[in-house]
Design an enzyme around this catalytic site. Structure first.
Site, PDB file in Angstrom:
ATOM      1  N   CYS A 103     -41.324  -5.056 -60.373  1.00 50.34           N
ATOM      2  CA  CYS A 103     -42.231  -6.183 -60.217  1.00 50.34           C
ATOM      3  C   CYS A 103     -42.448  -6.890 -61.552  1.00 50.34           C
ATOM      4  O   CYS A 103     -42.094  -6.389 -62.605  1.00 50.34           O
ATOM      5  CB  CYS A 103     -43.562  -5.770 -59.628  1.00 50.34           C
ATOM      6  SG  CYS A 103     -43.466  -4.824 -58.111  1.00 50.34           S
ATOM      7  N   HIS A 110     -15.756  24.635 -53.755  1.00 50.28           N
ATOM      8  CA  HIS A 110     -16.892  25.176 -53.007  1.00 50.28           C
ATOM      9  C   HIS A 110     -17.499  24.124 -52.086  1.00 50.28           C
ATOM     10  O   HIS A 110     -18.726  24.066 -51.928  1.00 50.28           O
ATOM     11  CB  HIS A 110     -17.937  25.728 -53.981  1.00 50.28           C
ATOM     12  CG  HIS A 110     -17.427  26.858 -54.811  1.00 50.28           C
ATOM     13  ND1 HIS A 110     -17.390  28.164 -54.365  1.00 50.28           N
ATOM     14  CD2 HIS A 110     -16.890  26.871 -56.064  1.00 50.28           C
ATOM     15  CE1 HIS A 110     -16.875  28.932 -55.309  1.00 50.28           C
ATOM     16  NE2 HIS A 110     -16.560  28.173 -56.346  1.00 50.28           N
TER      17      HIS A 110
END
Length: 608
Positions: free
Chosen positions: A2, A504
């Site tokens: 902002c 993995h």
């Protein structure tokens, strides 16, 4: 996140407000608006989307005046829309408010105000502030604002104007950056100095709990009891050219190409080549305090967290001190082991990251000394830490961080060198590291010279749906950073993994449609990474590698190779990340995305 700009003075206010909003576009936003005191009341114009949409509304329905506030909003409460855009007006139209942050008790306040007859037109938390100020108005505007603040819980940077007390802006700060710009017969309020730089370089940074009363002829800072507080005036040192594109198509590309200079600026005056050491006066740690450190905690978010992982390995390698890297957002909610012999390093480009700031405060509360690595002078972390290192990378406008990341790694290397020379590192080894750091700017220029080849690679992979980035040791965090850059600006799903972890799970994803980027400079784990490249190649994956020398073991394994200069292993991420930044940039450009302002992202995350 902002942007706030406010002005009171002798000039027509709308052009000044729009100029300020445009200077803050890089922070990220999804709507914008202005409110102006026109001599008889407050008029507001708001629009969802970019500032150009607001300009179109103003062209169709112009407003005039010499005092006003404006805002760019990044949605938290309520979707981006005209009714949710700031500024928000009170029920009688006499008060206008812009707000950065989150009002945590907005629901309760909303209910209480509705019982008093107030009607809400937005979904935002901010609208309660406008109605509260109206309800409490009984004298000067600042008294009503102070009264409202006693009822508000949460974080805020607020700017308030009222037709019942014209000629002033009341600004308040708690957890969201805000400053007063000091002019000659005119004064400003802003959340970012870039918004006012073309009008004044003199600024007063507000601290949490400060309220500023800003008028044409002057300003004053008061506390919650309306007592005056002295605040020093600082001068912005960088100039307007630093926040302009300078002929580049995007700020991100400009900032990638600025890295030889930004890295050099981070080191300037700090490297002692003859002694193999670093000079960091701002860390405020004595020789005895440096020697007494038992452990280090580094806390950060996003890209800064990746630099922290590299810093962890540097400090453990050279200083032999245990280091933990923590997500700032998690650190503040756990029960960390912190003692008065713990050093907590906090890393934030803006110096305003809400979670990182809260983590630093928690570490201080538990007795740790804190060291800030920030880029923005005068930022909250820089003012509240026990000591720190300014990056001196210059303003970074692109939402996706580039030059700040490499400067963060350099700053961590400087601190590591200083600490290691105090503890165990020999002068000979210190000189080797210092010389390698001295060579970095020219080496980055050599990497940038490979941009045309990287652009051709980007053309081939612009249509990919997924990317995998793999690295080991110092270059595992580089792989994480490369993946983050790609997903931030191109919206391609990308993941970074330690190369050995591929077996993995991620190896199941490998096929002829999966590009795999290996960060594989020649270091102690190079041969292991070659094995991972072979595994990907055997499964039909498309391979791109960042390497540092001609390696026969790579023959026939790579679809594309990008060569970087050789350097110390601990410094290799500074070179290997540059082609990854360029690859992400060129792919994003070819996909037609908004490179400098990617969707849903903000430059400075000042709320949880």
């Amino acid at each position: 996140m902002c942007g706030i700009i406010g002005y009171v003075g002798p000039k027509p206010v709308v052009p000044l407000l729009i100029e300020g909003l445009k200077r803050m576009e890089y922070r990220g936003y999804d709507s914008s608006g202005v409110a102006v005191l026109n001599g008889s009341g407050i008029e507001a114009r708001r629009a969802p989307g970019k500032i150009a949409a607001l300009e179109a509304v103003l062209d169709a329905h112009p407003i005039n005046g010499y005092e006003g506030i404006a805002h760019t909003r990044w949605a938290t409460h309520g979707a981006p829309s005209e009714r949710n855009a700031h500024p928000h007006l009170s029920a009688d139209g006499s008060v206008a408010v812009v707000h950065n942050g989150i009002i945590e008790n907005a629901t309760a306040l909303r209910g209480a105000l509705e019982e008093l007859g107030y009607k809400f037109i937005s979904e935002t938390d901010t609208e309660v502030v406008a109605h509260l100020v109206q309800e409490l108005f009984d004298g000067p505007l600042e008294e009503a604002v102070l009264g409202a603040l006693t009822k508000i819980e949460g974080t805020y940077g607020l700017a308030v104007i009222s037709s019942r007390d014209p000629g002033k802006i009341v600004a308040a700060r708690k957890g969201s950056p805000l400053l007063v710009g000091v002019g000659n017969g005119e004064n400003f309020v802003a959340s970012d100095p870039s918004a006012i730089l073309s009008h004044t370089r003199e600024v007063v940074y507000l601290d949490d709990g400060d309220v500023a009363v800003v008028e044409k002829g002057g300003y004053r800072v008061i506390d919650a009891h309306a007592e005056p507080i002295p605040r020093q005036v600082d001068r912005i040192q960088w100039d307007l050219a630093a926040i302009e594109r300078g002929g580049y198509d995007h700020f991100m590309l400009k900032e990638i190409y600025e890295q030889p200079e930004s890295v050099g600026n981070t080191m300037r005056g700090r490297l002692i080549l003859d002694d193999g050491n670093a000079k960091l006066g701002g860390i405020n740690l004595t020789h005895e305090q440096l020697l007494s450190i038992d452990n280090v905690i580094i806390t950060a978010c996003g890209t800064s967290w990746h630099s922290a992982l590299i810093g962890e390995m540097m400090i453990e390698d050279l200083c032999r001190i245990p280091v933990e890297v923590e997500y700032a957002s998690e650190f503040r909610y756990k029960n960390p082991i912190v003692t008065d012999r713990t050093l907590c390093i906090v890393i934030s480009q803006s110096g305003e990251t809400a979670d990182t700031l809260a983590a630093m405060r928690e570490a201080k509360r538990r007795g740790a000394r804190t060291l800030g690595l920030v880029n923005v002078v005068g930022s909250t972390i820089a003012r509240e830490d026990d000591g720190g290192v300014y990056l001196h990378a210059g303003p970074e406008i692109g939402v996706a961080s580039t030059k700040a990341f490499t400067s963060q790694v350099v700053a961590l290397a400087l601190f590591t060198l200083k600490l290691a020379r105090k503890r165990a590192l020999s002068v000979v080894r210190g000189r080797e590291v210092a010389q390698a750091m001295q060579d970095l700017p020219e080496q980055i220029r050599a990497v940038l010279a490979t941009a045309p080849a990287i652009e051709r690679i980007a053309e081939q992979f612009k249509g990919a749906a997924n990317f995998l980035y793999l690295g080991r040791g110092y270059n595992f965090p580089t792989a994480l950073e490369g993946a983050l850059k790609l997903k931030e600006i191109s919206y391609i799903h990308a993941e970074g993994y330690p190369a050995a972890e591929m077996k993995h799970g991620p190896i199941a994803l490998i096929d002829e449609n999966m590009p795999v980027v290996f960060v594989a400079p020649h270091d102690s784990v190079f041969d292991k990474v070659v094995s991972n490249i072979q595994e990907v190649r055997a499964r039909g994956g498309r391979t791109i590698a960042i390497t540092s020398r001609d390696e026969p073991s790579l023959a026939g394994l790579l679809d594309h190779e990008i060569r970087i200069p050789e350097t110390e292993a601990m410094l290799s991420p500074i070179l290997s990340v540059v082609p990854l930044q360029l690859l992400a940039y060129y792919i994003a450009v070819r996909r037609g995305t908004n490179v400098d302002q990617p969707r849903n992202l903000a430059k400075s995350v000042t709320v949880e």
